[in-house]
Design a protein around this motif. Structure first.
Motif: not given
Ligand code: DC
Length: 216
Positions: A38, A93, A115-116, A165, A169, A172
């Protein structure tokens, strides 16, 4: 290495709440990795940059100062969308990887949400949770949060954001959002915060008993 709890899942699934409750219960520091993406998006938007330009996004990630995670702008709907867009770039990343990994490796351990985390950042985590809920429940939670912050947005707009989203997410190429093979699924659709936390804690306790590792 300390006790690492990885909490992954889609937007507004309740993973942030579960992660912070676990961190408090086990006395572990917590990292919300969504805030990193963010903040990268917000600082790029602030200079009028293009979120879809890989080198501009990577430069934004390289210049990130952790104090930027505290800004209220990173909690907005626009920041969430920007985060998801800059997060597709491998250079972004890669730039954020070392920081997250260093956090994971600190004693006495950490709770990390994203997410990962269970797949890429901490595949060696002692406990892995994949927290989810139905798109409608997630949209309702996010809508209440955003309107509570003063944003003017409809439930349908938020539901559309959630679907977009999830597709970005999860679709990708680099580190897509996915449940790690050894993660335990926690569907919070029908759960209160208290019930979700209790279920999460049981998952962590089981993992702790298996690994013989005591957090804290
Ligand atoms: O958890 P969040 O909604 O605040 O995350 C915002 C965006 O950041 C999410 O849509 C994808 C990215 N994100 C990511 O790619 N890998 C992560 N470990 C955390 C977030």
């Amino acid at each position: 290495m300390g006790f690492i709890i990885a909490v992954d899942g889609p937007a507004a699934s309740g993973k942030g709440t579960v992660a912070s409750r676990l961190a408090a219960a086990y006395g572990l520091p917590m990292l919300d990795t969504g805030l990193l993406y963010r903040a990268v998006g917000v600082r790029l938007l602030a200079i009028g940059g293009d979120l879809d330009d890989p080198s501009a996004a990577e430069a934004s990630a390289r210049g990130l100062d952790l104090s930027e995670l505290e800004k209220p702008e990173v909690r907005t709907r626009a920041a969430g969308e920007a985060a998801s867009r800059v997060a597709v770039h491998p250079g972004v990343r890669k730039t954020l990887f070392d920081l997250q990994r260093a956090f994971a490796e600190r004693e006495p351990g950490a709770v990390i949400d994203g997410r990962d985390i269970g797949t890429v950042i901490a595949p060696d985590a002692h406990a892995k949770l994949y927290v989810t809920a139905s798109p409608e429940v997630r949209a309702d939670r996010r809508w209440k949060q955003l309107t509570g912050q003063g944003e003017s947005v409809t439930f349908d707009e938020i539901l559309a954001d959630i679907h977009k989203r999830d597709a970005r997410d999860g679709g990708r190429k680099d580190a897509p959002m996915t449940q790690a093979v050894d993660a335990i699924l926690l569907d919070t659709s029908e759960m209160s915060i208290e019930q979700a936390f209790d279920a999460a804690r049981r998952i962590v306790e089981d993992a702790r008993a298996r690994s013989g590792n005591l957090p804290g």
